[in-house]
Design a protein around this motif. Structure first.
Motif, PDB file in Angstrom:
ATOM      1  N   THR A  56      58.330  64.700  55.947  1.00  0.00           N
ATOM      2  CA  THR A  56      57.283  64.075  56.767  1.00  0.00           C
ATOM      3  C   THR A  56      57.838  62.785  57.388  1.00  0.00           C
ATOM      4  N   ARG A  57      59.088  62.808  57.739  1.00  0.00           N
ATOM      5  CA  ARG A  57      59.730  61.657  58.372  1.00  0.00           C
ATOM      6  C   ARG A  57      59.851  61.925  59.863  1.00  0.00           C
ATOM      7  N   ALA A  58      59.680  60.885  60.669  1.00  0.00           N
ATOM      8  CA  ALA A  58      59.564  61.042  62.115  1.00  0.00           C
ATOM      9  C   ALA A  58      60.761  61.771  62.712  1.00  0.00           C
ATOM     10  N   TRP A  59      61.953  61.475  62.212  1.00  0.00           N
ATOM     11  CA  TRP A  59      63.156  62.101  62.756  1.00  0.00           C
ATOM     12  C   TRP A  59      63.048  63.621  62.696  1.00  0.00           C
ATOM     13  N   SER A  60      62.668  64.158  61.545  1.00  0.00           N
ATOM     14  CA  SER A  60      62.551  65.597  61.384  1.00  0.00           C
ATOM     15  C   SER A  60      61.374  66.156  62.182  1.00  0.00           C
ATOM     16  N   ILE A  61      60.256  65.454  62.171  1.00  0.00           N
ATOM     17  CA  ILE A  61      59.063  65.907  62.905  1.00  0.00           C
ATOM     18  C   ILE A  61      59.339  65.969  64.396  1.00  0.00           C
TER      19      ILE A  61
ATOM     20  N   PRO B  82      50.986  55.358  64.468  1.00  0.00           N
ATOM     21  CA  PRO B  82      51.394  55.404  65.878  1.00  0.00           C
ATOM     22  C   PRO B  82      51.357  54.055  66.584  1.00  0.00           C
ATOM     23  N   GLY B  83      50.588  53.099  66.085  1.00  0.00           N
ATOM     24  CA  GLY B  83      50.512  51.800  66.745  1.00  0.00           C
ATOM     25  C   GLY B  83      51.510  50.784  66.233  1.00  0.00           C
TER      26      GLY B  83
ATOM     27  N   SER C 238      52.876  57.348  56.946  1.00  0.00           N
ATOM     28  CA  SER C 238      51.979  56.397  56.276  1.00  0.00           C
ATOM     29  C   SER C 238      52.599  55.886  54.986  1.00  0.00           C
ATOM     30  N   ASP C 239      53.825  55.450  55.083  1.00  0.00           N
ATOM     31  CA  ASP C 239      54.605  55.073  53.906  1.00  0.00           C
ATOM     32  C   ASP C 239      53.901  53.982  53.098  1.00  0.00           C
ATOM     33  N   PRO C 240      53.596  54.241  51.829  1.00  0.00           N
ATOM     34  CA  PRO C 240      52.887  53.238  51.016  1.00  0.00           C
ATOM     35  C   PRO C 240      53.726  51.997  50.735  1.00  0.00           C
ATOM     36  N   GLN C 241      55.046  52.099  50.867  1.00  0.00           N
ATOM     37  CA  GLN C 241      55.885  50.930  50.632  1.00  0.00           C
ATOM     38  C   GLN C 241      55.593  49.831  51.655  1.00  0.00           C
TER      39      GLN C 241
END
Length: 339
Positions: free
Chosen positions: A195-200, A158-159, A134-137
């Motif tokens: 909390t980055r997708a790659w690591s998750i 996710p969308g 949910s990156d605020p940038q």
């Protein structure tokens, strides 16, 4: 002597019409007869006239620039480590070339946190690497009309389709199956709290695979640092435990050297005693002794695809995202046991 740039006024004088007529003829605007359009274009070609990219951008209400944002963490030292990683430097170099092919400059600005700061540079679009969940940038930029494309998905959206990535879950399974085929039975994963997708995605795929295969779950948290010190300390703790691993998967760039050093300092041979695989291919993996097996995420292809997706968004075309770039496991000496 430097060649003088041919201007729209030069074309107008050669044809004998106004500069406005030349502009309309070249851009398909206004009421200009087909014969005049043909004559203007022929003279423009003969004189070597090229329209100003800057002027075109201003007419479209754009600056002709794209911005690249690399991941940022608290602390100047970690920020320097991230900028120095081969993966991000490959993305930056290729993205700059790809942007130039679209008559745009690529800018790496300092950290910008307010709408006013962004509006001061007014980029046409932004390429954001490894967004946090949910990156605020993304919210900030798109609230002021700046389109954003990310390399790796935003795990909190996710969308959202405006991203380019590899298949992190599939890559993890490829690594684990490769290690199992080489005889590994206790495969440790050096993971992080990112909390980055790659690591998750890597963490989730590893946990799922262990559940399916009955292999022990040997995930160990490493501090968010991208040099070999944190990985070295973590690998030492693993290797000194009562039941040490016989293989270590170190996904983050900067971790593999620490793992290799920890094995060497304990008199452990790679690959005979411990198999080692890295998650991001680069000089560190290729130049290690022994050379380390690693996943090539093809950052050059990711960057090219991301710039094209961003240009499509800037130009108002329907984006074809998300774009998935296949990865390659580069198998080297660190994970091959002689039978």
């Amino acid at each position: 002597m430097a060649r003088t740039r041919v201007t729209i006024r030069d074309v107008a004088d050669a044809v004998g019409v106004s500069a406005t007529t030349v502009s309309h003829a070249l851009n398909g605007k206004g009421e200009v007869s087909p014969a005049t359009v043909e004559r203007v274009r022929a003279v423009a070609h003969r004189l070597g006239y090229r329209p100003s990219a800057t002027a075109q951008a201003l007419r479209r209400g754009r600056t002709g620039s794209l911005v690249l944002i690399l991941p940022r963490e608290d602390g100047r030292e970690v920020a320097r480590q991230i900028v120095a990683l081969d993966y991000y430097m490959a993305i930056a170099a290729t993205a700059a070339s790809a942007a130039f092919e679209h008559n745009r400059a690529l800018v790496l600005p300092p950290e910008l946190t307010t709408a006013a700061e962004w509006e001061a540079i007014n980029p046409d679009g932004v390429l954001l690497c490894d967004p946090i969940a949910s990156d605020p940038q993304i919210d900030l930029l798109e609230s002021i009309g700046v389109p954003v494309v990310t390399i790796e998905r935003d795990a909190g959206r996710p969308g959202r389709i405006h991203y380019v990535s590899g298949d992190n879950a599939a890559n993890t399974r490829v690594v684990l199956e490769h290690l199992r085929a080489q005889g590994a039975r206790r495969i440790a994963l050096l993971t992080t709290e990112w909390t980055r997708a790659w690591s998750i995605d890597i963490d989730d795929a590893y946990r799922t695979w262990c559940g399916e295969t009955g292999f022990p779950d040997l995930r160990v948290l490493v501090p968010v640092q991208f040099d070999n010190r944190a990985a070295y300390q973590t690998a030492c703790q693993l290797l000194d435990s009562a039941t040490p691993p016989d293989a270590i998967y170190a996904p983050a760039e900067g971790y593999t050297n620490g793992v290799v050093a920890a094995c060497r300092d304990r008199g452990l041979r790679i690959p005979d005693d411990v198999l080692v695989v890295g998650g991001i291919d680069g000089r560190e993996a290729r130049e290690s002794e022994p050379a380390v097996t690693a996943i090539d995420l093809h950052p050059d292809r990711q960057a090219e695809a991301a710039i094209q997706l961003l240009i499509d968004r800037v130009e108002g075309h329907a984006p074809a995202g998300p774009v998935h770039v296949p990865s390659t496991l580069q198998v080297r000496a660190s994970s091959i046991r002689m039978r």
